[in-house]
Design a protein around this motif. Structure first.
Motif, PDB file in Angstrom:
ATOM      1  N   ASN A  74      -7.353   3.724 -33.298  1.00 23.48           N
ATOM      2  CA  ASN A  74      -8.250   4.813 -33.057  1.00 23.48           C
ATOM      3  C   ASN A  74      -7.725   5.751 -32.038  1.00 23.48           C
ATOM      4  O   ASN A  74      -7.790   7.038 -32.304  1.00 23.48           O
ATOM      5  CB  ASN A  74      -9.520   4.408 -32.872  1.00 23.48           C
ATOM      6  N   PHE A  75      -7.311   5.346 -30.944  1.00 23.37           N
ATOM      7  CA  PHE A  75      -6.811   6.030 -29.867  1.00 23.37           C
ATOM      8  C   PHE A  75      -5.561   6.840 -30.315  1.00 23.37           C
ATOM      9  O   PHE A  75      -5.160   7.925 -29.876  1.00 23.37           O
ATOM     10  CB  PHE A  75      -6.625   5.181 -28.608  1.00 23.37           C
ATOM     11  N   GLN A  76      -4.574   5.768 -31.001  1.00 22.36           N
ATOM     12  CA  GLN A  76      -3.318   6.639 -31.503  1.00 22.36           C
ATOM     13  C   GLN A  76      -3.543   7.682 -32.491  1.00 22.36           C
ATOM     14  O   GLN A  76      -3.049   8.611 -32.419  1.00 22.36           O
ATOM     15  CB  GLN A  76      -2.386   5.438 -31.980  1.00 22.36           C
ATOM     16  N   TYR A  77      -4.345   7.460 -33.293  1.00 26.58           N
ATOM     17  CA  TYR A  77      -4.719   8.363 -34.269  1.00 26.58           C
ATOM     18  C   TYR A  77      -5.584   9.747 -33.684  1.00 26.58           C
ATOM     19  O   TYR A  77      -4.913  10.861 -34.114  1.00 26.58           O
ATOM     20  CB  TYR A  77      -5.774   7.950 -35.428  1.00 26.58           C
ATOM     21  N   TYR A  78      -6.710   9.617 -32.951  1.00 25.25           N
ATOM     22  CA  TYR A  78      -7.293  10.696 -32.408  1.00 25.25           C
ATOM     23  C   TYR A  78      -6.452  11.508 -31.241  1.00 25.25           C
ATOM     24  O   TYR A  78      -6.883  12.551 -31.108  1.00 25.25           O
ATOM     25  CB  TYR A  78      -8.913  10.267 -32.144  1.00 25.25           C
ATOM     26  N   GLN A  79      -5.914  10.576 -30.544  1.00 24.12           N
ATOM     27  CA  GLN A  79      -5.380  11.360 -29.436  1.00 24.12           C
ATOM     28  C   GLN A  79      -3.927  11.724 -29.291  1.00 24.12           C
ATOM     29  O   GLN A  79      -3.334  12.505 -28.951  1.00 24.12           O
ATOM     30  CB  GLN A  79      -5.687  10.555 -27.940  1.00 24.12           C
ATOM     31  N   ASN A  80      -3.202  10.855 -30.420  1.00 21.56           N
ATOM     32  CA  ASN A  80      -1.686  11.060 -30.276  1.00 21.56           C
ATOM     33  C   ASN A  80      -1.366  11.333 -31.738  1.00 21.56           C
ATOM     34  O   ASN A  80      -0.003  11.428 -32.080  1.00 21.56           O
ATOM     35  CB  ASN A  80      -0.660   9.803 -29.846  1.00 21.56           C
ATOM     36  N   ALA A  81      -2.118  11.707 -32.557  1.00 20.90           N
ATOM     37  CA  ALA A  81      -2.048  12.058 -34.041  1.00 20.90           C
ATOM     38  C   ALA A  81      -1.043  11.147 -34.604  1.00 20.90           C
ATOM     39  O   ALA A  81      -0.077  11.451 -35.357  1.00 20.90           O
ATOM     40  CB  ALA A  81      -1.513  13.537 -34.173  1.00 20.90           C
ATOM     41  N   LEU A  82      -1.118   9.791 -34.430  1.00 18.72           N
ATOM     42  CA  LEU A  82      -0.120   8.658 -34.983  1.00 18.72           C
ATOM     43  C   LEU A  82      -1.031   7.907 -35.928  1.00 18.72           C
ATOM     44  O   LEU A  82      -1.934   7.300 -35.353  1.00 18.72           O
ATOM     45  CB  LEU A  82       0.506   7.963 -33.835  1.00 18.72           C
ATOM     46  N   SER A  83      -0.448   7.709 -36.976  1.00 14.69           N
ATOM     47  CA  SER A  83      -1.128   6.540 -37.946  1.00 14.69           C
ATOM     48  C   SER A  83      -0.179   5.406 -37.801  1.00 14.69           C
ATOM     49  O   SER A  83       0.727   5.385 -38.725  1.00 14.69           O
ATOM     50  CB  SER A  83      -1.374   7.244 -39.178  1.00 14.69           C
ATOM     51  N   GLU A  84      -0.522   4.394 -37.225  1.00 14.90           N
ATOM     52  CA  GLU A  84       0.680   3.190 -36.948  1.00 14.90           C
ATOM     53  C   GLU A  84       0.533   2.057 -38.135  1.00 14.90           C
ATOM     54  O   GLU A  84       1.227   1.341 -38.354  1.00 14.90           O
ATOM     55  CB  GLU A  84       0.270   2.486 -35.496  1.00 14.90           C
ATOM     56  N   ILE A  85      -0.834   2.330 -38.796  1.00 15.63           N
ATOM     57  CA  ILE A  85      -0.962   1.546 -40.206  1.00 15.63           C
ATOM     58  C   ILE A  85      -1.849   2.353 -40.983  1.00 15.63           C
ATOM     59  O   ILE A  85      -2.196   3.364 -40.859  1.00 15.63           O
ATOM     60  CB  ILE A  85      -2.008   0.214 -39.806  1.00 15.63           C
ATOM     61  N   SER A  86      -1.913   1.665 -42.367  1.00 14.83           N
ATOM     62  CA  SER A  86      -2.274   2.604 -43.320  1.00 14.83           C
ATOM     63  C   SER A  86      -3.898   2.592 -43.274  1.00 14.83           C
ATOM     64  O   SER A  86      -4.324   1.698 -42.647  1.00 14.83           O
ATOM     65  CB  SER A  86      -2.111   2.086 -44.801  1.00 14.83           C
ATOM     66  N   ASP A  87      -4.559   3.555 -44.062  1.00  7.49           N
ATOM     67  CA  ASP A  87      -6.132   3.478 -43.978  1.00  7.49           C
ATOM     68  C   ASP A  87      -6.397   2.137 -44.454  1.00  7.49           C
ATOM     69  O   ASP A  87      -7.297   1.714 -44.048  1.00  7.49           O
ATOM     70  CB  ASP A  87      -6.494   4.624 -44.820  1.00  7.49           C
TER      71      ASP A  87
END
Length: 683
Positions: A21-34
């Motif tokens: 969640n932190f990577q997605y919302y703060q760093n705009a990174l999707s480390e895994i698929s939805d």
């Protein structure tokens, strides 16, 4: 799995989900698929269901909501939430700068931030954990809406790192992005609901909803802009913004430090037009003295700080002639007037049309044929007509009269008492309604039949191949191959051709076949019953379990379902009263569509403590939803009935129970018990 093993796995899943969640919302990174993320969340939910004592107050599963809150406790703010002084002029900004310079000795700097058009929120954290979310209220006290706040995905439930204060308060602005707002209104229009007025009002109303699961689906967001607390260890406001971002908060990176009032004015001018490129509304700029010691030196008035001011942009507007009004018919039959305008430049875009909403709005504006109208584009993407330039009105021009017959099929329009919209009642014979229902049926949240876009539906309709949803399942390769049509876009005048080639037809037929696996609640939503949106369809499906129970349900049985009122109940009954609808449903059943939910698996221990008693549940409850109470009753040997009679054993009464049920129960001598009294029965 032992409880110790479950605790370890829950801890690991929580860590992973919070990290992603932190990577997605703060760093705009999707480390895994939805899908992978959803699987982690589903595993965590299953473990917490099996071991409920292991669920943390700020577990990631709280994001999906589910808490029913019948009242919002009042909370006094530790630090008053003051309003800012406003200005619309450069001159008053310079006066503000002069007042600051008279007090402060030596150099100072400002921080400029965009003033987002949302709802102010106070967040309290202790030892890095979110403990409370409170509305601004009157500035001195607000409402505790913590359960709803936990569903906002870019508000951290616990903080990143370890260098945060033991106790702190964070201020932010909750908002609905334009794209989400437009989607919400499209869904509401689709099911015949009144449209939301604007993103800010929608965000405010959402935060005060009683069901946090519904709040979660509204996809609220939050930008934070202030940190408060004792001995925080920061000298400047800009330092706190950097710290907040590091701890996991969403801080808009549009802020800027400015050394002079000239730099402040340059920032304001830069964003005057640039703000329309943002995905959310903003109506001004907040200017703050950056240094905290200097803020203290400047102090406060009774209502606002002397070290900050808000510059408000004037709404962008223009005057342009009204060329005509077009009336659009939606799938539920709602007729919406759209003003056709002489193209005019507004906020960087060419505006050719604006919604007039309904007949009441046309009357309120007193629009005449050929009028010059004022079009405004404030904090919203969609232009709106705000008035008429009466000085340019052509003498003798006629007032616009709302149409009384459907522009598509000629049926006489109707307007139900208490509703603003006119409707075409010819739901099964009006072409735009039929095509709208077909497009709704195949949409992603309904049957998700890929490869069937708007143009293809129109082609199938024109050829007479599909007029009702069941006809999708009668399509064959031979019927489809080689079909084509040229369409002209009325907005741009450009043409496009839709052709059914071999691969296209194969993809369509495969998608139609796959849609037979779609669960019952989505099939129910796909039918397009007025006022039955996605959430309502889920509640009806969960309560009645299959289409046969639903179509036979009485009005009283329907309104006993949580959040189902008279309007929805009447609409459902009206839909199933039509023989053509019942015939279509039987055809869908014959084609293999899912018209019932699978049998419930046992979710906990069972007993016969409540046998052979019968129960009616009514109202809103503190600890359980009505579905959960029903499950508890049936698992302990009791029986749920839909109506109150002399034979009824107990009426379980919650808050906001209907007065008619209470009166009937009292008159018949039925025992009325509270939620707590019921729980004692099964202890």
């Amino acid at each position: 799995m032992t409880e110790t093993q479950a605790a370890e796995r829950i801890q690991e899943l929580t860590r992973l989900i919070n990290h992603y969640n932190f990577q997605y919302y703060q760093n705009a990174l999707s480390e895994i698929s939805d899908y992978e993320f959803d699987m982690l969340l589903e595993e965590l939910m299953k473990l917490e269901t099996e071991f409920p004592n292991l669920q943390a107050i700020n577990s990631p599963t709280r994001r999906v909501g589910g808490t029913i809150t019948k009242t919002f406790p009042t909370v006094y703010h530790t630090y008053p939430m003051l309003s800012l002084g406003n200005t619309y002029s450069e001159e008053e900004l310079r006066e503000f700068d002069n007042r600051v310079r008279k007090v402060l000795e030596g150099d100072f700097e400002y921080v400029c931030e965009l003033k987002f058009d949302g709802v102010a929120l106070s967040l309290t954290y202790e030892n890095g954990e979110l403990v409370r979310g409170v509305t601004r209220g009157d500035g001195t006290r607000g409402d505790d809406i913590t359960a709803n706040v936990r569903t906002i995905k870019n508000i951290p439930l616990h903080l990143q790192g370890k260098d945060f204060p033991e106790k702190m308060e964070v201020r932010g602005e909750v908002f609905i992005p334009f794209s989400v707002f437009d989607h919400l209104n499209k869904e509401r229009e689709d099911i015949g609901e009144a449209l939301l007025a604007n993103p800010r009002n929608a965000a405010s109303g959402t935060l005060k909803m009683q069901d946090s699961a519904v709040v979660a689906k509204r996809k609220l967001s939050c930008y934070v802009y202030s940190l408060l607390g004792e001995k925080l260890g920061f000298e400047t406001h800009s330092e706190t913004l950097e710290a907040l971002k590091k701890w996991g908060f969403d801080v808009s990176q549009t802020y800027r430090k400015c050394n002079t009032i000239e730099e402040v004015l340059a920032y304001i001018n830069e964003w005057e037009s640039k703000r329309f490129e943002l995905p959310i509304g903003t109506d001004g700029i907040v200017v703050k003295v950056n240094n905290f010691a200097q803020q203290e030196e400047l102090g406060y008035t009774a209502k606002s700080p002397r070290w900050a001011i808000a510059y408000k942009y004037k709404a962008m507007n223009a005057a342009t002639p009204l060329l005509g009004i077009k009336y659009q018919v939606g799938r539920t039959g709602a007729v919406t007037p759209v003003a056709l305008l002489k193209p005019v430049q507004l906020a960087g875009t060419t505006v050719k049309r604006a919604s007039l909403h309904n007949a009441n709005e046309i009357l309120r504006l007193d629009i005449h044929e050929g009028d010059t109208v004022f079009v405004e584009k404030g904090g919203e993407i969609i232009p709106k007509i705000t008035g008429v330039d009466v000085s340019k009105r052509v003498p003798g021009s006629m007032a616009v009269a709302y149409i009384d017959h459907c522009p598509a099929c000629g049926s006489e329009l109707i307007r139900a008492e208490g509703e603003a919209n006119f409707y075409c009642p010819n739901e099964d014979g009006c072409p735009p309604q039929i095509k709208g229902k077909l497009e709704h049926f195949i949409s992603r949240k309904a049957m998700n039949i890929e490869s069937l876009g708007e143009g293809k539906i129109e082609l199938l309709f024109d050829r007479g191949l599909v007029r009702t949803p069941d006809m999708f399942y009668e399509l064959t390769f031979e019927k489809l191959l080689g079909l084509e049509k040229v369409f002209e876009d009325e907005e741009t005048g450009k043409t496009r051709k839709v052709s059914f080639r071999e691969k296209t037809v194969e993809n369509m037929l495969n998608a139609i076949e796959k849609s037979k696996e779609i669960p019952f609640d989505r099939v129910l939503f796909a039918l397009g019953i007025r006022f039955v949106g996605n959430t309502v369809a889920q509640k009806l499906a969960a309560h009645f379990r299959n289409i046969d129970n639903l179509k036979q349900a009485s009005l009283e049985e329907l309104v006993s379902v949580p959040e189902i009122g008279d309007r929805i109940a009447f609409s459902v009954q009206h839909y199933f009263s039509k023989p053509e609808h019942l015939e279509m449903i039987e055809k869908l059943r014959a084609q293999g569509l899912q018209l019932e939910l699978p049998e419930k698996a046992e979710t906990g221990p069972t007993s016969d403590k409540l046998a052979p008693n019968t129960f009616v549940i009514s109202g809103v409850f503190e600890q359980f939803s009505r579905d959960e109470l029903q499950d508890l009753i049936t698992r302990n040997g009791g029986k749920i009935v839909s109506s109150i009679s002399k034979k009824l054993s107990y009426l379980v009464a919650g808050d906001k129970m209907g007065p008619s049920k209470l009166e009937k129960a009292n008159s018949l001598g039925v025992k009325i018990i509270s939620e707590q009294e019921f729980l004692k029965m099964i202890e």
